[in-house]
Each structure stands twice: as structure tokens, then as C-alpha cells.
Design a protein around this motif. Structure first.
Motif, PDB file in Angstrom:
ATOM      1  N   ILE A  23     -15.814  -1.547   4.583  1.00  0.00           N
ATOM      2  CA  ILE A  23     -14.360  -1.602   4.417  1.00  0.00           C
ATOM      3  C   ILE A  23     -13.768  -0.208   4.633  1.00  0.00           C
ATOM      4  N   PRO A  24     -13.072   0.023   5.754  1.00  0.00           N
ATOM      5  CA  PRO A  24     -12.366   1.304   5.897  1.00  0.00           C
ATOM      6  C   PRO A  24     -11.122   1.292   5.015  1.00  0.00           C
ATOM      7  N   ALA A  25     -11.059   2.249   4.091  1.00  0.00           N
ATOM      8  CA  ALA A  25      -9.938   2.295   3.138  1.00  0.00           C
ATOM      9  C   ALA A  25      -9.517   3.746   2.936  1.00  0.00           C
ATOM     10  N   ALA A  26      -9.489   4.499   4.030  1.00  0.00           N
ATOM     11  CA  ALA A  26      -9.152   5.924   3.929  1.00  0.00           C
ATOM     12  C   ALA A  26      -7.778   6.221   4.514  1.00  0.00           C
ATOM     13  N   GLY A  27      -6.990   5.167   4.758  1.00  0.00           N
ATOM     14  CA  GLY A  27      -5.645   5.375   5.302  1.00  0.00           C
ATOM     15  C   GLY A  27      -4.673   5.810   4.214  1.00  0.00           C
ATOM     16  N   VAL A  28      -3.532   6.349   4.662  1.00  0.00           N
ATOM     17  CA  VAL A  28      -2.518   6.801   3.682  1.00  0.00           C
ATOM     18  C   VAL A  28      -1.380   5.808   3.543  1.00  0.00           C
ATOM     19  N   GLY A  29      -1.294   4.835   4.439  1.00  0.00           N
ATOM     20  CA  GLY A  29      -0.208   3.859   4.352  1.00  0.00           C
ATOM     21  C   GLY A  29       1.151   4.458   4.675  1.00  0.00           C
ATOM     22  N   ALA A  30       1.223   5.252   5.743  1.00  0.00           N
ATOM     23  CA  ALA A  30       2.488   5.934   6.086  1.00  0.00           C
ATOM     24  C   ALA A  30       3.618   4.936   6.320  1.00  0.00           C
ATOM     25  N   ARG A  31       3.324   3.816   7.011  1.00  0.00           N
ATOM     26  CA  ARG A  31       4.382   2.848   7.313  1.00  0.00           C
ATOM     27  C   ARG A  31       4.847   2.105   6.067  1.00  0.00           C
ATOM     28  N   MET A  32       4.002   2.019   5.059  1.00  0.00           N
ATOM     29  CA  MET A  32       4.396   1.382   3.794  1.00  0.00           C
ATOM     30  C   MET A  32       5.314   2.311   3.009  1.00  0.00           C
ATOM     31  N   GLY A  33       5.037   3.619   3.085  1.00  0.00           N
ATOM     32  CA  GLY A  33       5.895   4.601   2.422  1.00  0.00           C
ATOM     33  C   GLY A  33       5.905   4.485   0.903  1.00  0.00           C
TER      34      GLY A  33
ATOM     35  N   PRO B  93      -1.514   5.379  -1.643  1.00  0.00           N
ATOM     36  CA  PRO B  93      -1.988   4.655  -0.457  1.00  0.00           C
ATOM     37  C   PRO B  93      -1.868   3.150  -0.697  1.00  0.00           C
ATOM     38  N   LYS B  94      -1.420   2.412   0.333  1.00  0.00           N
ATOM     39  CA  LYS B  94      -1.048   0.996   0.120  1.00  0.00           C
ATOM     40  C   LYS B  94      -2.181   0.139  -0.427  1.00  0.00           C
ATOM     41  N   GLN B  95      -3.448   0.516  -0.159  1.00  0.00           N
ATOM     42  CA  GLN B  95      -4.569  -0.308  -0.628  1.00  0.00           C
ATOM     43  C   GLN B  95      -4.679  -0.344  -2.150  1.00  0.00           C
ATOM     44  N   TYR B  96      -3.954   0.552  -2.827  1.00  0.00           N
ATOM     45  CA  TYR B  96      -3.980   0.548  -4.295  1.00  0.00           C
ATOM     46  C   TYR B  96      -2.731  -0.102  -4.896  1.00  0.00           C
TER      47      TYR B  96
ATOM     48  N   GLY C 187     -14.149   9.277   4.644  1.00  0.00           N
ATOM     49  CA  GLY C 187     -13.083   8.835   5.542  1.00  0.00           C
ATOM     50  C   GLY C 187     -12.776   9.883   6.603  1.00  0.00           C
ATOM     51  N   GLY C 188     -12.285   9.419   7.758  1.00  0.00           N
ATOM     52  CA  GLY C 188     -11.914  10.313   8.856  1.00  0.00           C
ATOM     53  C   GLY C 188     -10.414  10.305   9.067  1.00  0.00           C
ATOM     54  N   ASP C 189      -9.986  10.961  10.159  1.00  0.00           N
ATOM     55  CA  ASP C 189      -8.555  11.061  10.452  1.00  0.00           C
ATOM     56  C   ASP C 189      -7.977   9.776  11.027  1.00  0.00           C
ATOM     57  N   THR C 190      -8.833   8.907  11.546  1.00  0.00           N
ATOM     58  CA  THR C 190      -8.387   7.629  12.105  1.00  0.00           C
ATOM     59  C   THR C 190      -9.281   6.524  11.552  1.00  0.00           C
ATOM     60  N   ARG C 191      -8.813   5.265  11.722  1.00  0.00           N
ATOM     61  CA  ARG C 191      -9.642   4.129  11.300  1.00  0.00           C
ATOM     62  C   ARG C 191     -10.967   4.149  12.056  1.00  0.00           C
TER      63      ARG C 191
ATOM     64  N   ASP D  92     -10.484  -4.570   7.226  1.00  0.00           N
ATOM     65  CA  ASP D  92      -9.426  -3.689   6.726  1.00  0.00           C
ATOM     66  C   ASP D  92      -9.176  -3.893   5.229  1.00  0.00           C
ATOM     67  N   ALA D  93      -9.043  -2.777   4.512  1.00  0.00           N
ATOM     68  CA  ALA D  93      -8.613  -2.867   3.111  1.00  0.00           C
ATOM     69  C   ALA D  93      -7.214  -3.463   3.018  1.00  0.00           C
ATOM     70  N   ALA D  94      -6.493  -3.416   4.121  1.00  0.00           N
ATOM     71  CA  ALA D  94      -5.093  -3.876   4.131  1.00  0.00           C
ATOM     72  C   ALA D  94      -4.953  -5.353   4.492  1.00  0.00           C
ATOM     73  N   ARG D  95      -6.062  -6.109   4.458  1.00  0.00           N
ATOM     74  CA  ARG D  95      -5.980  -7.567   4.686  1.00  0.00           C
ATOM     75  C   ARG D  95      -6.506  -8.283   3.448  1.00  0.00           C
TER      76      ARG D  95
ATOM     77  N   PHE E 247      -3.280 -11.741   7.202  1.00  0.00           N
ATOM     78  CA  PHE E 247      -2.505 -10.768   7.997  1.00  0.00           C
ATOM     79  C   PHE E 247      -2.653  -9.364   7.410  1.00  0.00           C
ATOM     80  N   LYS E 248      -2.321  -8.350   8.221  1.00  0.00           N
ATOM     81  CA  LYS E 248      -2.464  -6.962   7.761  1.00  0.00           C
ATOM     82  C   LYS E 248      -1.178  -6.516   7.069  1.00  0.00           C
ATOM     83  N   VAL E 249      -1.285  -6.112   5.818  1.00  0.00           N
ATOM     84  CA  VAL E 249      -0.133  -5.619   5.062  1.00  0.00           C
ATOM     85  C   VAL E 249       0.183  -4.214   5.583  1.00  0.00           C
TER      86      VAL E 249
HETATM   87  N1  LIG Z   1      -7.861   7.421   8.743  1.00  0.00           N
HETATM   88  C1  LIG Z   1      -7.901   6.123   8.431  1.00  0.00           C
HETATM   89  C2  LIG Z   1      -6.818   5.259   8.751  1.00  0.00           C
HETATM   90  C3  LIG Z   1      -6.895   3.926   8.376  1.00  0.00           C
HETATM   91  N2  LIG Z   1      -7.977   3.478   7.704  1.00  0.00           N
HETATM   92  C4  LIG Z   1      -8.021   2.087   7.229  1.00  0.00           C
HETATM   93  O1  LIG Z   1      -7.886   1.184   8.320  1.00  0.00           O
HETATM   94  C5  LIG Z   1      -7.266  -0.027   7.888  1.00  0.00           C
HETATM   95  C6  LIG Z   1      -6.144  -0.460   8.817  1.00  0.00           C
HETATM   96  O2  LIG Z   1      -5.250   0.619   9.006  1.00  0.00           O
HETATM   97  P1  LIG Z   1      -3.683   0.618   8.749  1.00  0.00           P
HETATM   98  O3  LIG Z   1      -3.176  -0.688   8.333  1.00  0.00           O
HETATM   99  O4  LIG Z   1      -3.057   1.274   9.921  1.00  0.00           O
HETATM  100  O5  LIG Z   1      -3.607   1.544   7.439  1.00  0.00           O
HETATM  101  P2  LIG Z   1      -2.996   2.990   7.259  1.00  0.00           P
HETATM  102  O6  LIG Z   1      -3.575   3.914   8.269  1.00  0.00           O
HETATM  103  O7  LIG Z   1      -3.191   3.333   5.823  1.00  0.00           O
HETATM  104  O8  LIG Z   1      -1.446   2.715   7.543  1.00  0.00           O
HETATM  105  P3  LIG Z   1      -0.422   3.619   8.362  1.00  0.00           P
HETATM  106  O9  LIG Z   1      -0.875   3.552   9.804  1.00  0.00           O
HETATM  107  O10 LIG Z   1       0.888   2.961   8.132  1.00  0.00           O
HETATM  108  O11 LIG Z   1      -0.518   5.013   7.797  1.00  0.00           O
HETATM  109  C7  LIG Z   1      -6.787   0.230   6.460  1.00  0.00           C
HETATM  110  O12 LIG Z   1      -7.660  -0.440   5.591  1.00  0.00           O
HETATM  111  C8  LIG Z   1      -6.866   1.725   6.313  1.00  0.00           C
HETATM  112  O13 LIG Z   1      -7.101   2.187   4.982  1.00  0.00           O
HETATM  113  C9  LIG Z   1      -9.045   4.333   7.416  1.00  0.00           C
HETATM  114  O14 LIG Z   1     -10.024   3.909   6.813  1.00  0.00           O
HETATM  115  N3  LIG Z   1      -8.986   5.644   7.797  1.00  0.00           N
END
Ligand SMILES: Nc1ccn([C@@H]2O[C@H](COP(=O)(O)OP(=O)(O)OP(=O)(O)O)[C@@H](O)[C@H]2O)c(=O)n1
Ligand SMILES: C[C@](O)(CO)[C@H](O)COP(=O)(O)O
Length: 232
Positions: free
Chosen positions: A10-20, A24-27, A83-87, A112-115, A213-215
């Protein structure tokens, strides 16, 4: 008899920028649990899944508290703070960290952690559909709307036939060795299937569900709660 293992990543290292949101939206809480807890509990309660690996950022300040709140996850989930800079990079970092734990032929279900709408029924459908598949595949949904290709100034340039068009969901399920090679060699990709396609292979499409669906945006929260309250 069961042979190759099935693990979830489960990649869960995103910041949830679009959620604002303020975290991070996964929490974010959804129907009484953090979004990520819904995902982890679905995999942890699936008879098909041997273990769950969760990739969070090195700076994540929420995961330890969340794991402590859900004892059913203990022993079923391992947290990788890589976690890295991208999914793409988060998934690849997770796979690289598991080279001593997984065999080349083990199946990895990347989700995705966001599903949070995933359930054990969808996991079973994917695993059953791909059991003897030489490539692997993903959950996806046939497109139901009429499709338009936009011009740069926001006009309709063309109506694109929707037959044969699907939108990709997760989990995306491939064997460990193949997936690691594909993601290591791929240029930036937004899903695992794209990396497999770049090797000249054709992942199988398995019908997913609208509830999976992806939140992504703030208005997605209410819809996710609606779906989750139906089942929790
Ligand atoms: N550097 C990143 C970016 C995303 N993800 C994960 O990839 C999944 C799908 O990404 P997305 O919905 O785009 O999440 P975010 O990157 O958090 O959202 P945003 O693009 O709005 O910042 C999420 O579970 C997110 O946590 C990740 O593990 N590492
Ligand atoms: C993997 C995915 O959820 C499939 O639809 C999607 O590609 C993730 O995309 P994002 O760019 O991280 O939103």
C-alpha cells in the motif's frame, strides 16, 4: 493447494495536496475510521492475502498511533518508512525493501491508500481472475460517459469512441520479480500496469467497482462516507 504467496503493498506516502486537509488525506476519518484503516483492514481480513506491507514517508507522524488503535492489524501489517517523491518511487522503494522477504514469483497487489472502498469480495475477484494469468492485471471500470478530446482552448476537438475504454483502479496485481523490473526500468508512470505495458506485455482488465474510486478532492469525502456506511 496454495503455492505462490499473495501480499499487498500500500503506497501511503502522499501528502494529499488536492484534498488540502490539515493532515495527509489517508488519515482523514471516514465512517468512524481513518481512510487508511479501511484499506488495511480489508486486506488484513482477506483469506487470500498472506501479509500487508505499508509504505509511508520517513516523516509520517500519524502511523504509529493509527496502528495502535487497530489491534486487528498487529502481525498482519509491516510498516516501511521508505516513501518517495512520487507514487511510482514509493512503490519501487517498497519492492526494493522486500527483496529478502519475497520470492520472484510471489504476487504483489499494489493498492492506493486513497481507495477505501475496496472490500474482500473485490480482492477475491482479482485474485481468482489472475490465478493462472501469465502477466497479471488490475481492477478497472468500463467508461460509461461519452468521451470528448479537448482542444487547448477548451473546445471539443473530437468525440472519442468509448468502446474498449476503461479507467484504471487498484489493486494492480503482478508477480514480484516482473513488477520490480518493470518499475525499475520505466520512466515516470502513474500506475503499475503502465510499467508492465512498457515491457511489451498486456495486463488483464478485471471489472472493479464504482465504490472503489480514488478519494482525491474535498467533495469525494461525502461520497466515500456514503459507500462505507452501507457496509460498516
Ligand atoms: N509520493 C507519493 C505520492 C502518492 N503516494 C500514494 O499514492 C496513492 C495515490 O496517490 P494520490 O491520490 O495522488 O495521493 P496524493 O499524492 O497524496 O494526492 P495529491 O496528488 O493530491 O497530493 C495514495 O495512496 C498516496 O498516498 C505515495 O505513496 N507516495
Ligand atoms: C494508480 C491509479 O490510482 C490508477 O487510477 C492512478 O494512476 C493514480 O494516479 P495519481 O496520479 O496518483 O492520482
Amino acid at each position: 493447494m496454495k503455492t505462490d504467496r499473495h501480499v499487498a503493498l500500500i503506497p501511503a506516502a502522499g501528502v494529499g495536496a488536492r484534498m488540502g486537509a490539515s493532515c495527509p488525506k489517508q488519515y482523514l476519518p471516514l465512517a468512524g475510521k481513518p481512510m487508511l484503516a479501511h484499506v488495511l483492514l480489508a486486506f488484513a481480513s482477506s483469506a487470500e492475502i498472506d501479509h500487508v506491507y505499508l509504505v509511508v514517508s520517513a516523516e509520517d507522524g500519524f502511523i504509529d498511533g493509527m496502528m495502535a488503535d487497530w489491534p486487528a492489524l498487529a502481525g498482519r501489517v509491516s510498516v516501511l518508512r521508505q516513501g518517495g517523491d512520487t507514487r511510482h518511487q514509493s512503490v519501487l522503494n517498497g519492492l526494493n525493501a522486500l527483496q529478502d522477504q519475497l520470492a520472484e514469483t510471489d504476487w504483489v497487489l499494489v493498492h492506493d491508500a486513497a481507495r477505501p472502498g475496496l472490500d474482500t469480495g473485490l480482492i477475491s475477484r482479482l485474485v481468482a481472475a489472475l490465478r493462472d494469468d501469465p502477466v497479471g492485471g488490475l481492477l478497472a471500470l468500463p467508461v460509461v460517459d461519452t468521451l470528448k478530446r479537448a482542444t487547448v482552448d477548451g473546445r471539443v476537438g473530437a468525440t472519442v469512441p468509448r468502446e474498449a475504454m476503461w479507467s484504471a483502479q487498484t489493486p494492480q496485481m503482478f508477480r514480484y520479480g516482473l513488477l520490480r523490473k518493470a518499475l525499475s526500468e520505466a520512466a515516470a508512470v502513474t500506475d503499475e500496469a503502465s510499467a508492465i505495458e512498457a515491457l511489451g506485455l498486456q495486463p488483464r482488465l478485471v471489472e472493479g467497482s464504482p465504490r472503489n474510486f480514488k478519494v482525491t478532492l474535498p467533495h469525494d469525502i461525502a461520497l466515500a462516507e456514503l459507500h462505507l456506511k452501507e457496509t460498516t
